[in-house]
Scaffold this motif. Sequence first.
Motif, short mmCIF file in Angstrom:
data_model
loop_
_atom_site.label_atom_id
_atom_site.label_comp_id
_atom_site.label_asym_id
_atom_site.label_seq_id
_atom_site.Cartn_x
_atom_site.Cartn_y
_atom_site.Cartn_z
N TRP A 45 0.82 -1.21 0.00
CA TRP A 45 0.00 0.00 0.00
C TRP A 45 0.85 1.26 0.00
O TRP A 45 0.50 2.27 -0.63
CB TRP A 45 -0.95 0.00 1.20
CG TRP A 45 -2.27 -0.63 0.89
CD1 TRP A 45 -2.67 -1.89 1.22
CD2 TRP A 45 -3.34 -0.05 0.17
NE1 TRP A 45 -3.93 -2.12 0.75
CE2 TRP A 45 -4.37 -1.00 0.10
CE3 TRP A 45 -3.54 1.20 -0.43
CZ2 TRP A 45 -5.57 -0.77 -0.54
CZ3 TRP A 45 -4.76 1.44 -1.07
CH2 TRP A 45 -5.75 0.47 -1.12
N MET A 46 1.98 1.23 0.68
CA MET A 46 2.88 2.38 0.65
C MET A 46 3.33 2.67 -0.78
O MET A 46 3.37 3.83 -1.22
CB MET A 46 4.11 2.10 1.54
CG MET A 46 3.84 2.12 3.03
SD MET A 46 3.66 3.80 3.71
CE MET A 46 5.35 4.40 3.58
N LYS A 47 3.63 1.63 -1.51
CA LYS A 47 4.07 1.79 -2.90
C LYS A 47 2.92 2.30 -3.77
O LYS A 47 3.11 3.16 -4.64
CB LYS A 47 4.59 0.46 -3.44
CG LYS A 47 5.27 0.56 -4.79
CD LYS A 47 5.93 -0.76 -5.15
CE LYS A 47 6.71 -0.62 -6.46
NZ LYS A 47 7.41 -1.91 -6.79
N ASP A 57 13.28 0.66 1.59
CA ASP A 57 11.89 0.63 1.11
C ASP A 57 11.50 1.95 0.45
O ASP A 57 10.87 1.97 -0.61
CB ASP A 57 10.94 0.34 2.28
CG ASP A 57 10.95 -1.12 2.70
OD1 ASP A 57 11.54 -1.95 1.99
OD2 ASP A 57 10.38 -1.43 3.77
N PHE A 58 11.87 3.05 1.07
CA PHE A 58 11.51 4.36 0.53
C PHE A 58 12.14 4.57 -0.85
O PHE A 58 11.52 5.19 -1.73
CB PHE A 58 11.92 5.48 1.48
CG PHE A 58 10.90 5.76 2.56
CD1 PHE A 58 10.32 4.73 3.27
CD2 PHE A 58 10.53 7.06 2.87
CE1 PHE A 58 9.38 4.98 4.27
CE2 PHE A 58 9.59 7.32 3.85
CZ PHE A 58 9.02 6.27 4.56
N ALA A 59 13.34 4.08 -1.03
CA ALA A 59 13.98 4.18 -2.34
C ALA A 59 13.18 3.40 -3.38
O ALA A 59 12.99 3.86 -4.52
CB ALA A 59 15.41 3.66 -2.27
N GLU A 60 12.66 2.24 -2.98
CA GLU A 60 11.83 1.44 -3.88
C GLU A 60 10.50 2.14 -4.17
O GLU A 60 9.99 2.10 -5.30
CB GLU A 60 11.56 0.06 -3.27
CG GLU A 60 10.71 -0.84 -4.16
CD GLU A 60 10.39 -2.17 -3.51
OE1 GLU A 60 9.38 -2.80 -3.92
OE2 GLU A 60 11.11 -2.58 -2.58
N TYR A 61 9.94 2.79 -3.16
CA TYR A 61 8.68 3.51 -3.36
C TYR A 61 8.87 4.81 -4.14
O TYR A 61 7.90 5.44 -4.55
CB TYR A 61 8.04 3.88 -2.00
CG TYR A 61 7.85 2.74 -1.04
CD1 TYR A 61 7.61 1.44 -1.46
CD2 TYR A 61 7.92 2.97 0.34
CE1 TYR A 61 7.46 0.40 -0.56
CE2 TYR A 61 7.76 1.95 1.25
CZ TYR A 61 7.53 0.67 0.80
OH TYR A 61 7.37 -0.34 1.71
N ARG A 62 10.13 5.22 -4.28
CA ARG A 62 10.50 6.52 -4.87
C ARG A 62 9.95 7.67 -4.01
O ARG A 62 9.39 8.64 -4.51
CB ARG A 62 10.03 6.63 -6.34
CG ARG A 62 10.66 5.58 -7.24
CD ARG A 62 10.60 5.97 -8.70
NE ARG A 62 9.27 5.95 -9.25
CZ ARG A 62 8.69 4.88 -9.77
NH1 ARG A 62 9.35 3.72 -9.82
NH2 ARG A 62 7.48 4.94 -10.27
N LEU A 63 10.15 7.51 -2.71
CA LEU A 63 9.78 8.51 -1.73
C LEU A 63 11.05 9.11 -1.13
O LEU A 63 12.01 8.38 -0.85
CB LEU A 63 8.97 7.90 -0.60
CG LEU A 63 7.45 7.82 -0.72
CD1 LEU A 63 6.89 7.07 0.49
CD2 LEU A 63 6.82 9.19 -0.82
#
Length: 249
Positions: free
Chosen positions: A141-143, A203-209
């Motif tokens: 869901w974050m993604k 994770d944030f890098a994967e989400y592009r956040l």
Amino acid sequence: MNPLYNYLLKFADDSFIMGQRLSAWCGEGPYLEEDIALTNIALDELGQANNFYVYASRVADNGKSEDDLAFLRYEHEYVNAHWVELPNEDYAQTILKVYVFSVYQKLMYEALSNSADEELSALAQKSLKEVRYHYTHTSSWMKIFAQGTEESRERLVKSLDNIWEYTKGLFAKVEGEDDLIALNIAPNVDELYKDFVAITEKDFAEYRLEYPANPFMQPKSRTGYHTEYFGFILCELQYMQRAYPGCTW
């Protein structure tokens, strides 16, 4: 007070308050399957809380049951992190809350699985199975929020701005915890916090956040001092037991 008792309350109170917060979404989810998923996560947390309260009541050996510990303590006697008290707000903030909490619980229960206290180790291993699902679900869901619409991303970024400063409070220690660390009963939360930062950064890098840059973190988690929201939560939780002392289902 027995350090193990305080330590068990730390996990019980966290899960209890988080479960109560999430239960407010029952029947209000964005669609049926997600409504059920979040309600199940709430039930998992309440179940974990019960298990830790049962063990804590035995350790205390003062005649108080798990229900007494859950419903009949004063505000300053709860040692949950501030994170779990924070409002749900919109669905983006709720998902962020559960995501962060699941990363914390996953790290903690993995470490506690090797605890010198066999019962604590067993409780951690049982809880870990549930928490791994919580992490997988909320990470997805974050993604979705981060890479979905402009509005979904804005809502998630706003939530990060609103509450990220409470994250480190999850790793605050309770009184006597250092003694348990020395006995290999509890893991060192300072090391776990480093792991938390590494996982969430990845994770944030994967989400592009963009990862939150402000180093400030709110103090006094797990000290008996609470946010302004906690009293309202406790009023809801304790109403029946205060109104009808000793009532049972």
